[in-house]
Design a protein around this motif. Structure first.
Motif, PDB file in Angstrom:
ATOM      1  N   GLU A 144       0.749   5.078   9.648  1.00 36.82           N
ATOM      2  CA  GLU A 144      -0.728   5.184   9.095  1.00 36.82           C
ATOM      3  C   GLU A 144      -1.188   3.956   8.550  1.00 36.82           C
ATOM      4  O   GLU A 144      -2.292   3.395   8.764  1.00 36.82           O
ATOM      5  CB  GLU A 144      -0.991   6.524   8.775  1.00 36.82           C
ATOM      6  CG  GLU A 144      -0.980   7.668   9.656  1.00 36.82           C
ATOM      7  CD  GLU A 144      -1.360   8.953   8.920  1.00 36.82           C
ATOM      8  OE1 GLU A 144      -1.585   9.018   7.654  1.00 36.82           O
ATOM      9  OE2 GLU A 144      -1.104  10.040   9.423  1.00 36.82           O
ATOM     10  N   GLY A 145      -0.334   3.792   7.407  1.00 39.26           N
ATOM     11  CA  GLY A 145      -0.685   2.584   6.679  1.00 39.26           C
ATOM     12  C   GLY A 145      -0.869   1.188   7.211  1.00 39.26           C
ATOM     13  O   GLY A 145      -1.695   0.671   7.065  1.00 39.26           O
ATOM     14  N   ASP A 192      -6.589  -2.265  11.137  1.00 39.57           N
ATOM     15  CA  ASP A 192      -8.184  -2.222  11.354  1.00 39.57           C
ATOM     16  C   ASP A 192      -8.848  -2.704  10.183  1.00 39.57           C
ATOM     17  O   ASP A 192      -9.950  -3.365  10.501  1.00 39.57           O
ATOM     18  CB  ASP A 192      -8.435  -0.526  11.497  1.00 39.57           C
ATOM     19  CG  ASP A 192      -7.911   0.117  12.535  1.00 39.57           C
ATOM     20  OD1 ASP A 192      -7.516  -0.484  13.442  1.00 39.57           O
ATOM     21  OD2 ASP A 192      -7.671   1.492  12.520  1.00 39.57           O
ATOM     22  N   ASP A 193      -8.673  -2.512   9.207  1.00 34.19           N
ATOM     23  CA  ASP A 193      -9.486  -3.072   7.746  1.00 34.19           C
ATOM     24  C   ASP A 193      -9.395  -4.617   7.732  1.00 34.19           C
ATOM     25  O   ASP A 193     -10.267  -4.932   7.143  1.00 34.19           O
ATOM     26  CB  ASP A 193      -8.970  -2.511   6.542  1.00 34.19           C
ATOM     27  CG  ASP A 193      -9.178  -0.912   6.414  1.00 34.19           C
ATOM     28  OD1 ASP A 193      -9.778  -0.439   7.314  1.00 34.19           O
ATOM     29  OD2 ASP A 193      -8.290  -0.252   5.597  1.00 34.19           O
ATOM     30  N   ASN A 196       0.861  -1.020   0.104  1.00 33.94           N
ATOM     31  CA  ASN A 196      -0.017   0.139   0.012  1.00 33.94           C
ATOM     32  C   ASN A 196       0.653   1.249  -0.053  1.00 33.94           C
ATOM     33  O   ASN A 196       2.054   1.071   0.156  1.00 33.94           O
ATOM     34  CB  ASN A 196      -1.024  -0.035   1.216  1.00 33.94           C
ATOM     35  CG  ASN A 196      -2.032  -1.166   1.103  1.00 33.94           C
ATOM     36  OD1 ASN A 196      -2.174  -1.711   0.218  1.00 33.94           O
ATOM     37  ND2 ASN A 196      -2.315  -1.446   2.387  1.00 33.94           N
ATOM     38  N   ASP A 242      -4.075   1.339   9.460  1.00 32.48           N
ATOM     39  CA  ASP A 242      -5.207   1.288   8.702  1.00 32.48           C
ATOM     40  C   ASP A 242      -5.327  -0.289   8.298  1.00 32.48           C
ATOM     41  O   ASP A 242      -6.545  -0.736   8.404  1.00 32.48           O
ATOM     42  CB  ASP A 242      -5.115   2.024   7.601  1.00 32.48           C
ATOM     43  CG  ASP A 242      -5.219   3.652   7.841  1.00 32.48           C
ATOM     44  OD1 ASP A 242      -5.756   3.822   9.083  1.00 32.48           O
ATOM     45  OD2 ASP A 242      -4.959   4.513   6.925  1.00 32.48           O
ATOM     46  N   TYR A 243      -4.415  -0.848   7.989  1.00 35.88           N
ATOM     47  CA  TYR A 243      -4.431  -1.954   7.275  1.00 35.88           C
ATOM     48  C   TYR A 243      -4.843  -3.057   8.612  1.00 35.88           C
ATOM     49  O   TYR A 243      -5.740  -3.889   8.424  1.00 35.88           O
ATOM     50  CB  TYR A 243      -3.344  -2.486   6.789  1.00 35.88           C
ATOM     51  CG  TYR A 243      -3.033  -4.022   6.329  1.00 35.88           C
ATOM     52  CD1 TYR A 243      -3.476  -4.454   4.774  1.00 35.88           C
ATOM     53  CD2 TYR A 243      -3.019  -5.074   7.126  1.00 35.88           C
ATOM     54  CE1 TYR A 243      -3.539  -5.590   4.362  1.00 35.88           C
ATOM     55  CE2 TYR A 243      -2.909  -6.518   6.565  1.00 35.88           C
ATOM     56  CZ  TYR A 243      -3.348  -6.462   5.209  1.00 35.88           C
ATOM     57  OH  TYR A 243      -3.724  -7.896   4.608  1.00 35.88           O
TER      58      TYR A 243
END
Length: 147
Positions: free
Chosen positions: A93-94, A100-101, A87, A97-98
């Motif tokens: 942050e990446g 969480d997703d 990504n 975010d990953y």
């Protein structure tokens, strides 16, 4: 206890110890390993000595594909289920975010990755993830292998 384990990688040798720990945990808990490389597209070299930012991001993406591909191959050889992703964005942050997703239960990270001026200027990705994560983060030192 752990169903989804994330190994963020920068492709450096320092990640090796984290990979081995994550693989052992995945084997113990029958967990899926997620290998993630985040291309830092915010500092892609735009305007630096005539470097084209798109070329730099493309090169980093290629490096990322190789890094997660290596983890996938090694994990599959051990009979593990592996998912990979490359990504773009700010690395910490990446990673968050990953996580969480994808319902990540545990992040396994190295205490040292790429170093030098970039680490000094931009700070440690691992430190930021540990500080900001709402899920467990196992930080593995190279010293843990005795080498």
């Amino acid at each position: 206890m752990y169903d989804e384990i994330l190994i963020p990688t920068d492709g450096s040798e320092a990640v090796e110890t984290a990979i081995e720990h994550a693989f052992d945990l995945a084997a113990t808990y029958d967990a899926t390993i997620h290998a993630l490389y985040v291309v830092d597209d915010t500092h892609g070299g735009a305007g630096l000595m005539g470097v084209d930012a798109q070329d730099t991001v493309s090169e980093l993406r290629t490096m990322g594909e190789e890094a997660v591909g290596t983890i996938a191959t090694r994990g599959e050889e051990r009979g593990l289920t592996i998912e990979t992703a490359v990504n773009e964005g700010l690395p910490h942050e990446g990673i968050l975010d990953y996580a969480d997703d994808n319902g990540i239960d545990l992040l396994v990270m190295s205490s040292r990755g790429r170093s030098g001026v970039s680490r000094f200027v931009f700070g440690s990705v691992t430190e930021r993830v540990v500080r900001l994560s709402d899920r467990p983060v196992l930080v593995v030192s190279r010293a843990m292998t005795g080498g």
